[in-house]
Design an enzyme around this catalytic site. Structure first.
Site, PDB file in Angstrom:
ATOM      1  NE  ARG B  50      35.059 -38.081 -34.096  1.00 29.65           N
ATOM      2  CZ  ARG B  50      34.555 -37.030 -33.950  1.00 29.65           C
ATOM      3  NH1 ARG B  50      35.507 -35.900 -34.379  1.00 29.65           N
ATOM      4  NH2 ARG B  50      33.582 -36.761 -33.398  1.00 29.65           N
ATOM      5  CG  ASP B 245      27.023 -40.405 -36.770  1.00 31.91           C
ATOM      6  OD1 ASP B 245      27.126 -39.757 -35.363  1.00 31.91           O
ATOM      7  OD2 ASP B 245      28.106 -40.363 -37.051  1.00 31.91           O
TER       8      ASP B 245
END
Lengths: 355, 355
Positions: B50, B245
């Site tokens: 991740r 992100d």
């Protein structure tokens, strides 16, 4: 109508005090039985029982148990010896947790009883009656808080409510403060849903508040603490209602860690932020939030979740158990004596003096 | 100097991609071995790996594996058949997670390679080289981000830094973005301590960031997410540094759930709030935060902590995995191309055009 819960926070039979073990809910419903004040102090410290009003009621029963202990263990009929013993129990119980003022308030109430009688048997009976009175009053107070809350909200709109930690029946002798407000609103058909912060490290939200709402069939969702801001930004929160462990005379309010952050998020989103608490939570001896002692709890509570280790022991952690929401972030304080609005310093005192 | 970690996020040997299983750190150091693009997609989806930049690099290797798979499984030498297969793998990998733009950016880069050669063998080699290049560049970029950060801070004061989630070596090909900034500051003796939000539900802070800081011997404390406001109010946070992100063209930045709340708390306390991210995180096709798709992850992640159930299955929960910090809450965005200040819409474009 006031009775609501199929699990009682505490059960008193004039011999023992049984406390539902709130560390084990909702997975197990077990009671911890206390027959000594020392056991009661340990149960408060270890969070078998928690929640400011519940701690107060429990401590009062602790003193009642101390009186029974004295009678069982002593042939001595010296009244001053008895009073010393009771005072020792009060001192012990008052050291169990530092932040919730209700603990000290309840212990002060039972302490005052000591002046009213001159025989051990009369005092024993009076201490028991005072603890029982505090318990009964607490439920009535919470119900009144819930009724007073109805004055605030428009009756035409169902509300999306955010709450933090557990200020429910389990945090009190019954009905709850913040959750009492929600129960009261729900009884009028005014609750669309409740967002429940899980409330790390102890998960009082996920384990206790969610469980209480489930029993009441009030719609809810559990979220992690860091999601509150997201849902506010999405218009999913109309109002915040939380409890309090101590309210300073200027309106600054100590409550479970994370409450302050929610108040800041509510202010940012122009969402009303309400404290629901019995008036005994107001501590006029505490000038402002700066003077409230914040309990630092064991590191181990952060390093694990319900016994599951999430970090190695060598990792340093911090564990302040409460924070202080400044008065300026609070829309109003809902008490059994009425809804108190800013300026809190003036209006808390007015409310106190008017009753 | 750029190499820092005794555990590599990913290990590529031109046959398989080994990913450190970030779900099991810090308790176990195990690698998940992927030899197909399908396995890579599953590893991204299931959060074996991740962190936006790490996801991008991993996906690029996923396409390289697809090329190898085609060569191993087909006698067919039809170039358009090969390209179809690669495009199918790109499509599959792009559906693994929706929020991090680096995934799509990396897949676009490898997709462009498809136009550059006309033989399967040349394309296979080129796809492998492109993925390897993306990995190497990522580490260099992160190092540059860390160097650029030094321009912001006064050199005379040690900083108390708050970070959220993990934007460290584990979230990238190495060194890290937000944690790269912290590493860079630490190398100059400028870190007093780091407060690490544990970052529920997945605990990337408690498990990954704390672990990385421990390896680097940078002083830190892990706190629960709801404590950040408390420590800010106590003067225990000088600066917030987090990753991102996806950054919209107006500067709105999506990052791990909870980041937005911290930005609000930082603003309230007049604490500078920095985003550290590779410039590829800026998505000029996304006008503002409203256009960023927020991934809703499985409910089960909230109902449990590292496999330990904290709520019964019947309890409804919500699990948005990201939130959006509005540009107005961001002090500056630290990229490898320089530190970008508000107004972000203008200055992100200027930075893009100037290079």
């Amino acid at each position: 109508m006031v009775e609501n819960s199929n699990v009682k926070t505490l059960i008193w039979d004039r011999k023992t005090l049984k406390l539902i073990d709130q560390r084990k809910l909702p997975f197990q419903k077990v009671y911890v039985e206390c027959s000594t004040f020392e056991q009661v102090g340990a149960a408060i410290k270890d969070m078998v029982v928690r929640g400011a009003p519940a701690i107060g009621v429990t401590a009062a029963y602790g003193v009642a148990l101390a009186a029974l202990q004295y009678n069982n263990n002593n042939d001595n009929t010296d009244i001053s010896d008895f009073k010393n013993y009771i005072n020792k129990s009060i001192q012990f119980l008052s050291s169990s947790r530092p932040t919730a003022v209700n603990l000290f308030w309840a212990l002060d109430r039972v302490k005052n009883v000591l002046e009213k009688h001159n025989s051990i048997s009369a005092l024993t009976e009076a201490l028991i009656l005072e603890a029982e009175k505090i318990e009964k009053e607490d439920v009535q107070i919470n119900y009144k808080i819930g009724q007073n809350a109805l004055k605030i909200f428009k009756k035409e709109k169902k509300l999306k409510i955010l709450t933090h930690c557990n200020a429910g029946a389990l945090a009190t002798a019954g009905y709850g403060t913040a959750l009492g407000v929600i129960r009261s609103l729900n009884s009028m058909g005014l609750v669309e849903k409740v967002l429940v912060d899980e409330t790390r490290p102890y998960l009082q939200g996920a384990r206790l508040t969610a469980w209480e709402l489930e029993q009441e069939k009030i719609p809810y969702f559990v979220i992690t603490d860091n999601m509150a801001g997201y849902f506010m930004s999405k218009g999913e929160v109309d109002v915040v209602v939380v409890g309090a462990d101590r309210i300073a005379s200027n309106g600054d309010a100590a409550n479970k860690i994370g409450t302050f952050s929610i108040s800041v998020l509510a202010k940012y989103h122009k969402i009303n932020f309400y404290i629901a608490a019995p008036f005994s939570t107001v501590d006029f001896n505490t000038k402002s939030g700066k003077d409230i002692q914040i309990e630092q709890r064991p590191e181990e509570e952060v390093r694990q979740v319900l016994g599951k280790k999430i970090m190695p022991d060598y990792m340093p952690v911090l564990n302040p158990s409460f924070d202080v929401t400044p008065a300026k972030n609070i829309t109003s304080i809902i008490t059994e004596k009425g809804v108190v609005y800013p300026p809190f310093k003036k209006n808390l005192l007015n409310t106190f003096n008017s009753l």
